[in-house]
Motif scaffolding. Structure first.
Motif, PDB file in Angstrom:
ATOM      1  N   LEU A 530       0.832  -1.200   0.000  1.00 46.89           N
ATOM      2  CA  LEU A 530       0.000   0.000   0.000  1.00 46.89           C
ATOM      3  C   LEU A 530       0.871   1.256   0.000  1.00 46.89           C
ATOM      4  CD1 LEU A 530      -2.843   1.181   0.088  1.00 46.89           C
ATOM      5  CD2 LEU A 530      -2.711   1.153   2.580  1.00 46.89           C
ATOM      6  N   ALA A 531       1.985   1.200   0.749  1.00 50.26           N
ATOM      7  CA  ALA A 531       2.864   2.359   0.810  1.00 50.26           C
ATOM      8  C   ALA A 531       3.375   2.729  -0.570  1.00 50.26           C
ATOM      9  CB  ALA A 531       4.032   2.077   1.751  1.00 50.26           C
ATOM     10  N   ASN A 532       3.604   1.744  -1.411  1.00 48.60           N
ATOM     11  CA  ASN A 532       4.145   1.987  -2.743  1.00 48.60           C
ATOM     12  C   ASN A 532       3.096   1.821  -3.840  1.00 48.60           C
ATOM     13  OD1 ASN A 532       7.221   2.377  -2.346  1.00 48.60           O
ATOM     14  ND2 ASN A 532       6.706   0.621  -1.048  1.00 48.60           N
ATOM     15  N   SER A 533       1.829   1.694  -3.423  1.00 44.74           N
ATOM     16  CA  SER A 533       0.699   1.666  -4.346  1.00 44.74           C
ATOM     17  C   SER A 533       0.879   0.617  -5.447  1.00 44.74           C
ATOM     18  CB  SER A 533       0.513   3.048  -4.970  1.00 44.74           C
ATOM     19  OG  SER A 533      -0.828   3.420  -4.989  1.00 44.74           O
ATOM     20  N   VAL A 534       1.177  -0.616  -5.044  1.00 41.81           N
ATOM     21  CA  VAL A 534       1.416  -1.705  -5.993  1.00 41.81           C
ATOM     22  C   VAL A 534       0.076  -2.245  -6.491  1.00 41.81           C
ATOM     23  CG1 VAL A 534       2.511  -3.942  -6.335  1.00 41.81           C
ATOM     24  CG2 VAL A 534       3.575  -2.248  -4.824  1.00 41.81           C
ATOM     25  N   ASN A 535      -0.174  -2.098  -7.767  1.00 36.90           N
ATOM     26  CA  ASN A 535      -1.474  -2.467  -8.329  1.00 36.90           C
ATOM     27  C   ASN A 535      -1.729  -3.972  -8.309  1.00 36.90           C
ATOM     28  OD1 ASN A 535      -1.961   0.217  -8.854  1.00 36.90           O
ATOM     29  ND2 ASN A 535      -1.360   0.109 -11.010  1.00 36.90           N
ATOM     30  N   THR A 536      -0.692  -4.764  -8.525  1.00 39.50           N
ATOM     31  CA  THR A 536      -0.905  -6.215  -8.598  1.00 39.50           C
ATOM     32  C   THR A 536      -1.385  -6.781  -7.268  1.00 39.50           C
ATOM     33  OG1 THR A 536       1.432  -6.608  -8.058  1.00 39.50           O
ATOM     34  CG2 THR A 536       0.849  -6.469 -10.387  1.00 39.50           C
ATOM     35  N   ILE A 537      -0.890  -6.243  -6.169  1.00 37.70           N
ATOM     36  CA  ILE A 537      -1.321  -6.725  -4.855  1.00 37.70           C
ATOM     37  C   ILE A 537      -2.779  -6.343  -4.624  1.00 37.70           C
ATOM     38  CG2 ILE A 537      -0.895  -6.612  -2.373  1.00 37.70           C
ATOM     39  CD1 ILE A 537       1.358  -7.931  -3.981  1.00 37.70           C
ATOM     40  N   THR A 538      -3.137  -5.110  -5.000  1.00 40.34           N
ATOM     41  CA  THR A 538      -4.525  -4.657  -4.835  1.00 40.34           C
ATOM     42  C   THR A 538      -5.470  -5.519  -5.664  1.00 40.34           C
ATOM     43  OG1 THR A 538      -3.661  -2.410  -4.593  1.00 40.34           O
ATOM     44  CG2 THR A 538      -6.030  -2.643  -4.870  1.00 40.34           C
ATOM     45  N   THR A 638       3.647   7.222   4.775  1.00 36.18           N
ATOM     46  CA  THR A 638       4.459   8.394   5.121  1.00 36.18           C
ATOM     47  C   THR A 638       5.819   8.010   5.700  1.00 36.18           C
ATOM     48  OG1 THR A 638       3.585   8.592   7.390  1.00 36.18           O
ATOM     49  CG2 THR A 638       2.340   9.657   5.618  1.00 36.18           C
ATOM     50  N   GLN A 639       6.007   6.732   6.007  1.00 37.44           N
ATOM     51  CA  GLN A 639       7.290   6.294   6.557  1.00 37.44           C
ATOM     52  C   GLN A 639       8.286   5.947   5.451  1.00 37.44           C
ATOM     53  OE1 GLN A 639       5.860   3.115   8.994  1.00 37.44           O
ATOM     54  NE2 GLN A 639       5.462   4.422  10.775  1.00 37.44           N
ATOM     55  N   TYR A 640       7.806   5.223   4.434  1.00 37.94           N
ATOM     56  CA  TYR A 640       8.746   4.825   3.375  1.00 37.94           C
ATOM     57  C   TYR A 640       8.060   4.702   2.015  1.00 37.94           C
ATOM     58  CZ  TYR A 640       6.816   0.446   5.214  1.00 37.94           C
ATOM     59  OH  TYR A 640       5.971  -0.521   5.705  1.00 37.94           O
ATOM     60  N   GLY A 641       6.875   5.286   1.893  1.00 36.74           N
ATOM     61  CA  GLY A 641       6.164   5.208   0.625  1.00 36.74           C
ATOM     62  C   GLY A 641       6.101   6.553  -0.076  1.00 36.74           C
ATOM     63  N   SER A 642       5.028   6.740  -0.852  1.00 31.78           N
ATOM     64  CA  SER A 642       4.888   7.952  -1.664  1.00 31.78           C
ATOM     65  C   SER A 642       4.701   9.213  -0.832  1.00 31.78           C
ATOM     66  CB  SER A 642       3.697   7.784  -2.620  1.00 31.78           C
ATOM     67  OG  SER A 642       2.509   7.490  -1.882  1.00 31.78           O
ATOM     68  N   GLY A 643       4.377   9.062   0.450  1.00 25.50           N
ATOM     69  CA  GLY A 643       4.238  10.234   1.323  1.00 25.50           C
ATOM     70  C   GLY A 643       5.465  10.495   2.161  1.00 25.50           C
ATOM     71  N   ALA A 673      -0.559   9.182   9.338  1.00 23.33           N
ATOM     72  CA  ALA A 673      -1.094   8.201   8.402  1.00 23.33           C
ATOM     73  C   ALA A 673      -1.584   8.955   7.178  1.00 23.33           C
ATOM     74  CB  ALA A 673      -2.233   7.413   9.047  1.00 23.33           C
ATOM     75  N   GLY A 674      -1.372   8.391   6.011  1.00 20.13           N
ATOM     76  CA  GLY A 674      -1.779   9.125   4.818  1.00 20.13           C
ATOM     77  C   GLY A 674      -1.843   8.246   3.594  1.00 20.13           C
ATOM     78  N   LYS A 675      -2.317   8.829   2.508  1.00 21.60           N
ATOM     79  CA  LYS A 675      -2.361   8.113   1.223  1.00 21.60           C
ATOM     80  C   LYS A 675      -2.381   9.128   0.095  1.00 21.60           C
ATOM     81  CE  LYS A 675      -2.457   4.514  -1.400  1.00 21.60           C
ATOM     82  NZ  LYS A 675      -1.704   5.263  -2.438  1.00 21.60           N
ATOM     83  N   THR A 676      -1.479   8.896  -0.873  1.00 20.46           N
ATOM     84  CA  THR A 676      -1.496   9.706  -2.082  1.00 20.46           C
ATOM     85  C   THR A 676      -2.398   9.040  -3.107  1.00 20.46           C
ATOM     86  OG1 THR A 676       0.426   8.532  -2.936  1.00 20.46           O
ATOM     87  CG2 THR A 676       0.840  10.571  -1.704  1.00 20.46           C
ATOM     88  N   GLY A 677      -2.792   9.801  -4.101  1.00 19.98           N
ATOM     89  CA  GLY A 677      -3.590   9.263  -5.193  1.00 19.98           C
ATOM     90  C   GLY A 677      -3.277  10.000  -6.477  1.00 19.98           C
ATOM     91  N   THR A 678      -3.085   9.262  -7.543  1.00 21.80           N
ATOM     92  CA  THR A 678      -2.809   9.858  -8.857  1.00 21.80           C
ATOM     93  C   THR A 678      -3.595   9.076  -9.898  1.00 21.80           C
ATOM     94  OG1 THR A 678      -0.548  10.354  -8.128  1.00 21.80           O
ATOM     95  CG2 THR A 678      -1.022  10.562 -10.481  1.00 21.80           C
ATOM     96  N   THR A 679      -4.335   9.774 -10.734  1.00 24.87           N
ATOM     97  CA  THR A 679      -5.130   9.090 -11.743  1.00 24.87           C
ATOM     98  C   THR A 679      -4.385   9.053 -13.071  1.00 24.87           C
ATOM     99  OG1 THR A 679      -6.285  11.126 -12.370  1.00 24.87           O
ATOM    100  CG2 THR A 679      -7.267   9.794 -10.634  1.00 24.87           C
ATOM    101  N   GLN A 680      -4.974   8.376 -14.039  1.00 28.23           N
ATOM    102  CA  GLN A 680      -4.342   8.185 -15.339  1.00 28.23           C
ATOM    103  C   GLN A 680      -3.994   9.527 -15.975  1.00 28.23           C
ATOM    104  OE1 GLN A 680      -6.731   6.026 -18.130  1.00 28.23           O
ATOM    105  NE2 GLN A 680      -4.963   5.294 -19.295  1.00 28.23           N
ATOM    106  N   ASN A 681      -2.812   9.616 -16.567  1.00 24.60           N
ATOM    107  CA  ASN A 681      -2.308  10.828 -17.222  1.00 24.60           C
ATOM    108  C   ASN A 681      -2.097  11.992 -16.262  1.00 24.60           C
ATOM    109  OD1 ASN A 681      -2.339   9.582 -19.754  1.00 24.60           O
ATOM    110  ND2 ASN A 681      -4.482  10.164 -20.102  1.00 24.60           N
TER     111      ASN A 681
END
Length: 779
Positions: A530-538, A638-643, A673-681
Motif C-alpha cells: 500500500l505504501a508503494n501503491s502496488v497495483n498487482t497486490i490490490t 508516510t514512513q517509506y512510501g509515496s508520502g 497516516a496518509g495516502k497519495t492518489g494519482t489518476t491516469q495521465n
C-alpha cells in the motif's frame, strides 16, 4: 382726578392682558392639540405600542466560527448585526453624547434648551434634535421632506411624540444602542458593529478614541463624510477633529489628548464585508445553500419562512477561523508556484494545444463549445431572447474585463479579450479543494473549495467529484483485513495478476499493470504494497474479497456516488468528492466509527432562541482492531512510501520538486497516516493526511481531465496535493492553542491483528490457514 385717570388706563390695558392670555392659552391648547392629533395618527401613521416595543429593522444573518470570529454575513441591503450597550466602548458613547446631545441623560426625549437655542439663532449654533429624536426619525419616519415647510414641521412634531414614547419604553442605554445599531455608515456598513469591522477591521469594543470619533462624525452625513480614498478622507478627518474638540470641551478627554489625536491620520483598515471576499468564501456560499434548505424545512411558529437575509439569525459553525486562514494560506502558497510551473510547461512552443494534452483539435473544440454553452454569459443572453447564432457572435467580440492573475494585486487584472478567449484562459488554471475534519466529532475545521472564489465559483470540496485513483485502495485493504483477518504483515507476490473473464461480473480478463510497468516478483507485505501503491497486490485482494464487499465498505464510510461492482474499482475508477473522502478516512482515525461531517452546531434567532442543534450521525463500520490495522498500513505511506517526503527526501527528485515547492523538506516527525492518489495521465492528484484528531483531504487538477502535467514527477498526488497538507499542518503546529495532536494513534486494548512485522509468525503457516478459510467463503 389722578385716580380716575389711573383707573381709566387700567381699563384700557385690560383688553390687551385678556387677549394675551387668550392667545397664550390658545397657543398652548393648539400645541397640545397638534401633539394629540399627531399621536392619534392624523398627520400620518404613527408606530403602535407593539412596534415601539419591537422596532423592525433588517438584520443580517451572521456566520460564526467555532473560535468566536465572524466569518461572514448574509444580507440584501442592510449588513446589520446589532450589539448590546455593554459591547460599546465608553469612548464611543462619550463621543456621541459630546457631539450630538450633551444633555442626553437629563431630558426625556426633547431638549428644551436646545430647542430654544435653535429658535433664537435659527439653527446656526446647533440643532435641537436629541439622540432619541434622531432614532425616532431613523426607525419610524425616514428622511424629512425639505420641499414642504408644513410637512417638515409636522414630521418634527411626530419626532417629538415618538421620542417621548421611546424614552418611556426604553432606558437611555437601550436607546443609545439602538441608535448606534440603526445608522447606515455607508459601504455596506449598517450599524456600528459593521462599521467598526468594515472601516477598521475590528470589533466596536476595540475602537480607539480617534476611531470612535471618526465614526461618530459620520452621523452628520455618511455620504459626505466617507473616509475612503477618492471619496472624502480630508473632510472626514476634519469632521473627526470636530468631534474630538467636542469631547475635550465637555471634559471627556484632555486638551493635550485632543491635540495629540488630531495629528493622527485616519489609518483605515478597510475590510469590506462582501459575499465573495474575506475568509472561508467557499464555505459561506455552501452554508448559504444549506441555510436556505433548512429554512424551507423549518418554518417559524406562524408558518412563515425564515429569511436568512433579513431575520438576523446567528449560525454557529464548526470552522476554526485560525485553521481556515492556515488552509487558505497553504493553498495560495503552493498553487501559485505549481501554476507557474504549469504555465512554463504549457507555452505554445512546448504544447501547441495548451492547456490541453493528448486530445485532438476536434475534441478541444467540443470542450470549448460545451464550456461556452454552460457559461453564465450564455444563460443570461439566452434569457434576453437572443438566438444561439447571435450569442455565439458575442463570444468572439473583444470586451474589457477583469480576470484572475496570480501576480496581480488582489489577483485581479484588467484586460481586453473575447469571452471565448477568457474561457480558454481560465481553463489554464489548476483547481484545488481541501477539507479538514475532527474525526471524533465530525466537526469540519477548514474548507477551501478553490483558489479564489471571486473568479472560480465552483466549489470543488462538495460540488466536484473526480476519480480517486490510488486513494481508493484503502477500501480494498479494509475489506481484506475485515473479512479475511489479514494483517499488515501478510504477504503476496508482486507478479502480473489477471482476474478471469466473467468473474465478479467482469466481461473480459483484467490484468492491471503497476504504474511503472514492472514487477519485482518478490513477496511484499500489505503495508509495503500500500505504501508503494502496488497495483498487482490490490488486484489480488479485490479478487479474494469481491468488488461487492469493497463497494459496501465504501458506502458505509460515506461514499454516496454509485460504485460499479467490478474489479477495476480497486485502482480508483469511481468518482468521489473531497467532502466524502475526508469523512471516509475519518473512520480509520475514529476506531472504525464513521461520523458524518458536521458544519453547523447551532442556529439562534435574533433574540437568542435556539432554533436548531445538530445531532451527530454515526455508523459502526469497522472493528477497533481493523481500523487500527488500517491506520498502521497508512502510516507506512508516510514512513517509506509515496508520502515519505513529509519527513525526508527519500525517493524524491529534489531538483524537480524544489522548483514548485516552498518549505520543503517539511521534516514532520510525528506519527502521520496518509495516502497519495494519482489518476491516469496525472489528471488528478490527491493526498489524505491523518493525525489522531485531524483528518485532511486535498485534491488538485485541471477543470478538464485533458488539462494536466505531462510528467509524473509534477503531476502525481505527492507533488500536486501533498505539499498543501504539509504547509497547512506546519502552520497548525506553529499555533499550540489549536491543540493539533502530535501523539501516536491510540491502540486498542485487545488488538487481535498483528501490526508488528518483527513479531510476525511463520508466514507459510499463516497463509495456509488463510487459504483454507478462503475455500469456505462464497463470493
Amino acid at each position: 382726578m389722578a385716580k380716575k385717570r389711573q383707573k381709566k388706563q387700567q381699563q384700557n390695558f385690560f383688553p390687551f392682558i385678556k387677549w394675551f392670555w387668550i392667545l397664550f392659552g390658545a397657543g398652548v391648547l393648539s400645541a397640545v392639540l397638534i401633539f394629540l392629533l399627531a399621536s392619534w395618527g392624523v398627520f400620518g401613521e404613527m408606530p403602535t405600542f407593539e412596534r415601539l416595543e419591537n422596532p423592525s429593522t433588517n438584520l443580517a444573518t451572521e456566520i460564526i466560527s467555532s473560535d468566536g470570529e465572524t466569518l461572514g454575513k448574509y444580507y440584501l441591503d442592510d449588513n446589520r448585526t446589532p450589539v448590546a450597550y455593554g459591547d460599546l466602548p465608553q469612548n464611543l458613547v462619550d463621543a456621541l453624547v459630546a457631539t450630538e446631545d450633551v444633555r442626553y441623560y437629563d431630558h426625556s426625549g426633547i431638549d428644551a434648551r436646545g430647542f430654544a437655542r435653535a429658535l433664537a439663532f435659527l439653527g446656526t449654533k446647533g440643532g435641537a434634535s436629541t439622540i432619541s429624536q434622531q432614532l425616532a426619525r431613523q426607525l419610524f419616519i425616514g428622511v424629512r421632506d425639505k420641499e414642504s415647510t408644513t410637512n417638515a414641521i409636522l414630521q418634527k412634531v411626530k419626532e417629538w411624540v415618538i421620542a417621548v414614547r421611546l424614552e418611556r419604553n426604553y432606558t437611555k442605554e437601550e436607546i443609545m444602542a439602538m441608535y448606534f445599531n440603526i445608522y447606515d455608515f455607508g459601504n455596506n456598513a449598517d450599524g456600528i458593529r459593521s462599521a467598526a469591522r468594515v472601516y477598521f477591521g475590528k470589533e466596536p469594543m476595540e475602537l480607539r478614541t480617534e476611531e470612535a470619533a471618526m465614526l461618530v462624525g459620520m452621523f452628520k452625513n455618511s455620504s459626505l463624510y466617507n473616509p475612503r480614498p477618492h471619496r472624502n478622507p480630508v473632510g472626514t478627518k476634519s469632521r473627526r477633529d470636530v468631534v474630538l474638540s467636542q469631547m475635550a470641551k465637555y471634559g471627556y478627554i484632555s486638551e493635550k489628548e485632543k491635540d495629540s489625536l488630531q495629528t493622527l491620520d485616519l489609518n483605515l483598515n478597510y475590510s469590506p464585508e462582501l459575499h465573495n471576499e474575506g475568509l472561508a468564501t467557499y464555505f459561506r456560499m455552501y452554508m448559504q445553500r444549506w441555510l436556505n434548505n433548512w429554512a424551507s424545512d423549518n418554518p417559524k411558529p406562524d408558518g412563515e419562512k425564515y429569511n436568512i437575509y433579513l431575520d438576523g439569525l446567528k449560525v454557529y459553525t464548526t470552522i476554526d477561523a485560525r485553521m481556515q486562514a492556515n488552509a487558505e494560506e497553504a493553498v495560495q502558497e503552493h498553487m501559485k508556484n505549481l501554476q507557474a510551473e504549469f504555465f512554463h510547461q504549457n507555452t505554445p512552443d512546448r504544447n501547441p494545444t495548451a492547456p490541453f494534452l493528448d486530445v485532438s483539435r476536434g475534441a478541444i473544440d467540443t470542450i470549448m463549445d460545451r464550456a461556452m454553452r454552460r457559461s453564465a454569459r450564455w444563460r443570461h443572453l439566452k434569457r434576453e431572447g437572443l438566438s444561439e447564432k447571435e450569442i455565439e457572435t458575442t463570444f468572439h467580440e473583444k470586451a474589457e474585463m477583469t480576470v484572475f492573475d496570480w501576480n496581480s494585486d488582489s489577483y485581479d487584472k484588467d484586460t481586453i479579450m473575447t469571452p471565448m478567449d477568457s474561457i480558454r484562459y481560465y481553463k489554464t488554471f489548476l483547481r484545488t479543494a481541501m477539507m479538514s475534519m475532527e474525526p471524533q466529532t465530525g466537526h469540519v475545521k477548514a474548507w477551501v473549495g478553490g483558489v479564489d472564489y471571486k473568479h472560480f465559483q465552483y466549489d470543488n470540496v462538495i460540488q466536484g467529484s473526480r476519480q480517486a485513483g490510488s486513494l481508493f485502495k484503502p477500501f480494498v485493504y479494509a475489506a481484506a483485513i475485515d473479512q479475511l483477518r489479514y494483517s499488515p504483515c501478510y504477504t503476496l507476490p508482486d507478479n502480473q495478476y489477471c482476474i478471469e473473464p466473467g468473474k465478479h461480473g467482469n466481461m473480459a480478463a483484467w490484468c492491471p499493470k503497476n504504474s511503472d510497468g514492472k514487477y519485482s516478483g518478490e513477496d511484499m507485505t500489505l503495508k509495503n504494497a500500500l505504501a508503494n501503491s502496488v497495483n498487482t497486490i490490490t488486484a489480488q485482494l479485490i479478487d479474494r474479497v469481491g468488488p461487492g464487499s469493497v463497494a459496501s465498505i465504501a458506502k458505509n464510510m460515506g461514499i454516496t456516488k454509485e460504485i460499479p461492482e467490478v474489479p477495476s474499482i480497486a485502482l480508483g475508477t469511481p468518482d468521489v468528492s473531497v467532502y466524502e473522502m475526508v469523512g471516509a478516512f475519518g473512520t480509520y482515525a475514529n476506531q472504525g466509527v464513521y461520523v458524518k461531517p458536521v458544519m453547523v452546531t447551532r442556529i439562534e434567532d435574533k433574540n437568542g432562541t435556539v432554533l436548531y442543534e445538530y445531532t451527530p450521525e454515526t455508523k459502526d463500520v469497522l472493528s477497533k482492531d481493523v481500523a487500527y490495522a488500517m491506520v498502521n498500513l497508512l502510516e507506512g505511506v508516510t514512513q517509506y512510501g509515496s508520502g515519505g517526503r513529509l519527513r525526508h527526501t527519500y525517493g524524491v527528485n529534489n531538483t524537480v520538486y524544489k522548483e514548485i515547492i516552498t518549505g520543503y523538506p517539511y521534516e514532520l516527525n510525528n506519527p502521520i497516516a496518509g495516502k497519495t492518489g494519482t489518476t491516469q495521465n496525472q489528471s488528478d492528484g490527491w493526498f489524505m493526511g491523518m493525525v489522531p484528531n485531524l483528518v485532511t483531504g486535498v485534491w488538485v487538477g485541471g477543470e478538464d481531465r485533458s488539462i494536466h502535467f505531462n510528467r509524473l514527477a509534477y503531476g502525481q498526488g505527492a507533488a500536486m496535493a501533498l505539499p498543501i497538507w504539509a504547509v497547512y499542518m506546519k502552520k497548525n503546529y506553529a499555533n499550540e492553542e489549536l491543540g493539533i495532536s502530535q501523539d501516536a494513534f491510540e491502540e486498542p486494548e485487545e488488538l487481535s491483528i498483528n501490526v508488528d512485522c518483527s513479531k510476525q509468525q511463520d508466514k507459510e503457516e499463516e497463509q495456509i490457514d488463510t487459504e483454507d478459510d478462503l475455500d469456505d467463503l462464497d463470493f
